[in-house]
Design a protein around this motif. Structure first.
Motif, PDB file in Angstrom:
ATOM      1  N   VAL A  42       6.903  -8.325 -16.533  1.00  0.00           N
ATOM      2  CA  VAL A  42       6.869  -6.992 -15.930  1.00  0.00           C
ATOM      3  C   VAL A  42       6.449  -6.008 -17.025  1.00  0.00           C
ATOM      4  N   THR A  43       5.166  -5.718 -17.080  1.00  0.00           N
ATOM      5  CA  THR A  43       4.643  -4.853 -18.132  1.00  0.00           C
ATOM      6  C   THR A  43       4.614  -3.404 -17.674  1.00  0.00           C
ATOM      7  N   VAL A  44       4.797  -2.500 -18.624  1.00  0.00           N
ATOM      8  CA  VAL A  44       4.742  -1.083 -18.300  1.00  0.00           C
ATOM      9  C   VAL A  44       3.347  -0.681 -17.854  1.00  0.00           C
ATOM     10  N   GLU A  45       2.326  -1.399 -18.334  1.00  0.00           N
ATOM     11  CA  GLU A  45       0.948  -1.101 -17.905  1.00  0.00           C
ATOM     12  C   GLU A  45       0.788  -1.344 -16.413  1.00  0.00           C
ATOM     13  N   ASN A  46       1.316  -2.476 -15.916  1.00  0.00           N
ATOM     14  CA  ASN A  46       1.212  -2.746 -14.487  1.00  0.00           C
ATOM     15  C   ASN A  46       2.052  -1.782 -13.664  1.00  0.00           C
ATOM     16  N   VAL A  47       3.227  -1.433 -14.167  1.00  0.00           N
ATOM     17  CA  VAL A  47       4.060  -0.448 -13.470  1.00  0.00           C
ATOM     18  C   VAL A  47       3.317   0.877 -13.381  1.00  0.00           C
ATOM     19  N   HIS A  48       2.697   1.271 -14.472  1.00  0.00           N
ATOM     20  CA  HIS A  48       1.949   2.534 -14.483  1.00  0.00           C
ATOM     21  C   HIS A  48       0.747   2.469 -13.547  1.00  0.00           C
ATOM     22  N   ASP A  49       0.130   1.291 -13.434  1.00  0.00           N
ATOM     23  CA  ASP A  49      -0.978   1.136 -12.483  1.00  0.00           C
ATOM     24  C   ASP A  49      -0.528   1.467 -11.061  1.00  0.00           C
ATOM     25  N   HIS A  50       0.666   1.012 -10.699  1.00  0.00           N
ATOM     26  CA  HIS A  50       1.188   1.341  -9.363  1.00  0.00           C
ATOM     27  C   HIS A  50       1.372   2.856  -9.217  1.00  0.00           C
ATOM     28  N   LEU A  51       1.830   3.501 -10.269  1.00  0.00           N
ATOM     29  CA  LEU A  51       1.997   4.956 -10.221  1.00  0.00           C
ATOM     30  C   LEU A  51       0.663   5.662 -10.041  1.00  0.00           C
ATOM     31  N   GLU A  52      -0.378   5.158 -10.677  1.00  0.00           N
ATOM     32  CA  GLU A  52      -1.708   5.758 -10.505  1.00  0.00           C
ATOM     33  C   GLU A  52      -2.166   5.662  -9.059  1.00  0.00           C
ATOM     34  N   GLN A  53      -1.864   4.550  -8.411  1.00  0.00           N
ATOM     35  CA  GLN A  53      -2.244   4.406  -7.006  1.00  0.00           C
ATOM     36  C   GLN A  53      -1.456   5.382  -6.122  1.00  0.00           C
ATOM     37  N   LEU A  54      -0.170   5.548  -6.412  1.00  0.00           N
ATOM     38  CA  LEU A  54       0.631   6.506  -5.641  1.00  0.00           C
ATOM     39  C   LEU A  54       0.148   7.936  -5.864  1.00  0.00           C
ATOM     40  N   GLN A  55      -0.261   8.259  -7.087  1.00  0.00           N
ATOM     41  CA  GLN A  55      -0.822   9.586  -7.350  1.00  0.00           C
ATOM     42  C   GLN A  55      -2.111   9.782  -6.564  1.00  0.00           C
ATOM     43  N   ALA A  56      -2.976   8.762  -6.550  1.00  0.00           N
ATOM     44  CA  ALA A  56      -4.232   8.864  -5.798  1.00  0.00           C
ATOM     45  C   ALA A  56      -3.966   9.042  -4.308  1.00  0.00           C
ATOM     46  N   ILE A  57      -2.937   8.372  -3.810  1.00  0.00           N
ATOM     47  CA  ILE A  57      -2.566   8.519  -2.395  1.00  0.00           C
ATOM     48  C   ILE A  57      -2.106   9.942  -2.110  1.00  0.00           C
ATOM     49  N   ALA A  58      -1.256  10.481  -2.979  1.00  0.00           N
ATOM     50  CA  ALA A  58      -0.812  11.865  -2.787  1.00  0.00           C
ATOM     51  C   ALA A  58      -1.987  12.824  -2.825  1.00  0.00           C
ATOM     52  N   ASP A  59      -2.888  12.627  -3.790  1.00  0.00           N
ATOM     53  CA  ASP A  59      -4.051  13.508  -3.919  1.00  0.00           C
ATOM     54  C   ASP A  59      -4.900  13.513  -2.654  1.00  0.00           C
ATOM     55  N   ALA A  60      -4.951  12.370  -1.974  1.00  0.00           N
ATOM     56  CA  ALA A  60      -5.779  12.242  -0.774  1.00  0.00           C
ATOM     57  C   ALA A  60      -5.057  12.674   0.495  1.00  0.00           C
ATOM     58  N   ASN A  61      -3.767  13.046   0.359  1.00  0.00           N
ATOM     59  CA  ASN A  61      -2.962  13.357   1.546  1.00  0.00           C
ATOM     60  C   ASN A  61      -2.135  14.628   1.330  1.00  0.00           C
ATOM     61  N   ASP A  62      -2.831  15.741   1.157  1.00  0.00           N
ATOM     62  CA  ASP A  62      -2.195  17.054   1.071  1.00  0.00           C
ATOM     63  C   ASP A  62      -1.216  17.162  -0.089  1.00  0.00           C
ATOM     64  N   GLY A  63      -1.390  16.338  -1.118  1.00  0.00           N
ATOM     65  CA  GLY A  63      -0.600  16.477  -2.324  1.00  0.00           C
ATOM     66  C   GLY A  63       0.801  15.929  -2.267  1.00  0.00           C
ATOM     67  N   ASN A  64       1.148  15.174  -1.204  1.00  0.00           N
ATOM     68  CA  ASN A  64       2.517  14.657  -1.126  1.00  0.00           C
ATOM     69  C   ASN A  64       2.555  13.314  -0.415  1.00  0.00           C
ATOM     70  N   ARG A  65       3.716  12.674  -0.475  1.00  0.00           N
ATOM     71  CA  ARG A  65       3.951  11.384   0.173  1.00  0.00           C
ATOM     72  C   ARG A  65       5.261  11.451   0.979  1.00  0.00           C
ATOM     73  N   GLY A  66       5.510  12.609   1.564  1.00  0.00           N
ATOM     74  CA  GLY A  66       6.767  12.839   2.255  1.00  0.00           C
ATOM     75  C   GLY A  66       6.916  12.026   3.521  1.00  0.00           C
ATOM     76  N   ASN A 278       7.581  10.753 -10.502  1.00  0.00           N
ATOM     77  CA  ASN A 278       8.837  10.289 -11.102  1.00  0.00           C
ATOM     78  C   ASN A 278       9.899  10.111 -10.032  1.00  0.00           C
ATOM     79  N   ASP A 279       9.972  11.043  -9.086  1.00  0.00           N
ATOM     80  CA  ASP A 279      10.972  11.033  -8.021  1.00  0.00           C
ATOM     81  C   ASP A 279      10.305  10.788  -6.674  1.00  0.00           C
ATOM     82  N   ASN A 280      10.113   9.526  -6.227  1.00  0.00           N
ATOM     83  CA  ASN A 280      10.583   8.365  -6.947  1.00  0.00           C
ATOM     84  C   ASN A 280       9.510   7.275  -6.968  1.00  0.00           C
ATOM     85  N   GLY A 281       8.275   7.715  -7.275  1.00  0.00           N
ATOM     86  CA  GLY A 281       7.258   6.703  -7.513  1.00  0.00           C
ATOM     87  C   GLY A 281       7.649   5.772  -8.631  1.00  0.00           C
TER      88      GLY A 281
END
Length: 505
Positions: A42-66, A278-281
């Motif tokens: 479980v590498t921090v690089e792979n964990v961070h990759d998941h965070l990048e995908q969640l950020q991209a999703i938020a960016d494409a959907n009105d800035g949130n994942r509510g 961070n909360d809670n990606g």
């Protein structure tokens, strides 16, 4: 989760992102069946990759994942596709909730001074009528305003009186209902400690007055003005409130005894006006990558179940629904949960390394601590101690998704790097950072994005998640006395789970 159905296939673009992310990571152990191997996998690089995908999703959907939004749906599809690619079946557990979206709000003192007042509308508050409420500010005879008797002898005969009450002694809902029933058209609830008041009514209260929170300093200043003469206020809360559906995402390993289940959970939703990385990606990404790597283990003694909760930000709704559903429909399956570990905010920029204080060595818990919780905490603290990693207790307060579990008697613990608490000088000595500011200055704001995640904290906590998953997946003897047994019910071998472990298991 004995009966499982595969979730709908995720959108092609999301699937491509997931596969690209997994393919990009470094080579991993084929059978990471002990703590040393799993924490390397479980590498921090792979964990961070998941965070990048969640950020991209938020960016494409009105800035949130509510919860109840397209951003949440896309986040769930990404999680599902990643799990399915790792060999899991996934299940969506649907439930309804009250969706809220604030379109505009203001609180203005019109006289004797003309100024805007900082405030935070209460969750589940009724909206104000179109155009808002303008009227005289009125305080109850009993400052906390917990019932209609507190308003005895107080003149609320104005067309649009606005109540001013103190926090304390009863719920915010009780204050809002009492004010409304006494005749107020809105209620301002001021804090009884320093700082702003961000509260919730806990549910829809049709008879309540529209409610908002203000600081203690603002409340006391307004109270003094009402003693000197009339104070006129205007409160506008334009919002949508409607029933919507959302869901939890569940998955579990296909090996391990299913009458002794270890659960790991993190909430998948963000607040309504930010990406929630961070909360809670962070917790989501940590348990997601752990699930990917745990799926490579040839044999586990206990089933490990992963839960990605919906609508946590609206009042822990997803985890509450999950536990309540088991209590009503399958109490034996609830009894089969050996322990629950919660991971909510593991990358705070001004972080601590916090472990939920199940043994109450620092903080008294507000509920009876279920047996086995102390041993669950020890899995995490012993790991940190063995690695010479400093850690501190964080209150076992039920503030996150473990609340429903401990209230149902299920052992629990978990990890937390801090939210709105203030970092101390002692904590700076242990973890670095800056004293006198909050652990996450971006907490519950649009600034909670990928640029503010602390990689050191994320790395430390991701390894601890990995360690807890494989350790408890192989043995919960210290928690509940149960030893290994296969799903067939026949005794099976106990797999060593120390730093080296057994390669052949």
């Amino acid at each position: 989760m004995r009966s499982r159905t595969a979730a709908a296939t995720a959108a092609a673009a999301t699937a491509a992102l997931a596969m690209t992310t997994l393919a990009a990571g470094p080579a991993q152990a084929k059978n990471p069946n002990n703590s040393k191997k799993m924490t390397r996998a479980v590498t921090v690089e792979n964990v961070h990759d998941h965070l990048e995908q969640l950020q991209a999703i938020a960016d494409a959907n009105d800035g949130n994942r509510g919860a109840g939004t397209s951003g949440y749906e896309a986040s769930a599809e990404y999680v599902e596709q990643t799990l399915q690619d790792a060999g899991y079946e996934t299940e969506r557990q649907d439930f309804t909730f009250m969706y809220e979206e604030v379109h505009g709000t203001s609180l203005t003192e019109l006289s004797p001074d003309a100024r805007e007042v900082e405030h935070v509308p209460m969750s589940y508050s009724q909206p104000t009528p179109e155009g808002g409420v303008t009227g005289a500010l009125v305080a109850p005879a009993v400052a906390v305003g917990c019932d209609t008797a507190a308003w005895d002898g107080v003149d609320l005969s104005g067309d649009s009186d606005i109540a001013l009450v103190s926090r304390g002694d009863c719920s915010f809902a009780a204050k809002a209902v009492s004010a409304g029933e006494a005749g107020a058209e809105a209620v301002l609830i001021y804090n009884n400690v320093e700082g702003p008041l961000n509260g919730t009514l806990g549910g829809v209260e049709p008879t309540s007055a529209p409610a908002t929170g203000i600081s203690m300093a603002e409340g006391q200043a307004l109270l003094q003005k009402t003693a000197a003469g009339p104070v006129t206020m205007s409160f506008v809360l334009d919002k949508t409130m409607e029933q919507r559906e959302t869901f939890n995402v569940l998955a579990e390993t296909d090996t391990g005894r299913d009458d002794n289940v270890v659960m790991l959970g993190a909430h998948l939703d963000s607040i309504g006006d930010g990406p929630g990385i961070n909360d809670n990606g962070s917790g989501t990404a940590g348990i997601l990558e752990t699930a990917v790597q745990l799926g490579k283990v040839n044999k586990l003694n206990n089933t490990v179940r992963f839960a990605f909760w919906g609508a946590e930000e609206l009042g822990l709704l997803g985890s509450d629904h999950y536990v309540a559903d088991l209590q009503e429909n399958d109490p034996e399956e609830l009894d089969d949960i050996a322990t629950y570990l919660n991971f909510d905010m593991i990358g705070s920029p001004n972080h601590i390394i916090g472990v939920y204080d199940a043994d109450e060595s620092t903080y008294e818990a507000p509920v009876a601590v279920p047996a086995g919780s102390v041993a669950t905490e020890a899995v995490l603290t012993d790991y940190f101690d063995a690695a010479d990693q400093p850690w501190v207790d964080t209150a076992f307060s039920g503030r996150s998704d473990y609340s429903a579990f401990i209230n149902a008697g299920v052992p629990a613990s978990g990890l937390f790097t801090g939210a709105d608490g203030t970092k101390t000088e002692e904590e700076v000595e242990m973890f670095g950072g800056t004293a006198g500011i909050t652990y996450d200055p971006n907490y519950h704001t649009p600034a909670d994005d990928i640029g503010n995640v602390n990689m050191e904290a994320l790395d430390i906590m991701s390894d601890a998640i990995a360690h807890s998953a494989i350790t408890l997946g192989q043995s919960t003897k210290e928690i509940n006395g149960k030893t290994s047994r296969g799903k067939s019910g026949k005794p099976g071998p106990t797999v060593p789970v120390g730093p080296e472990g057994a390669d052949a298991a």
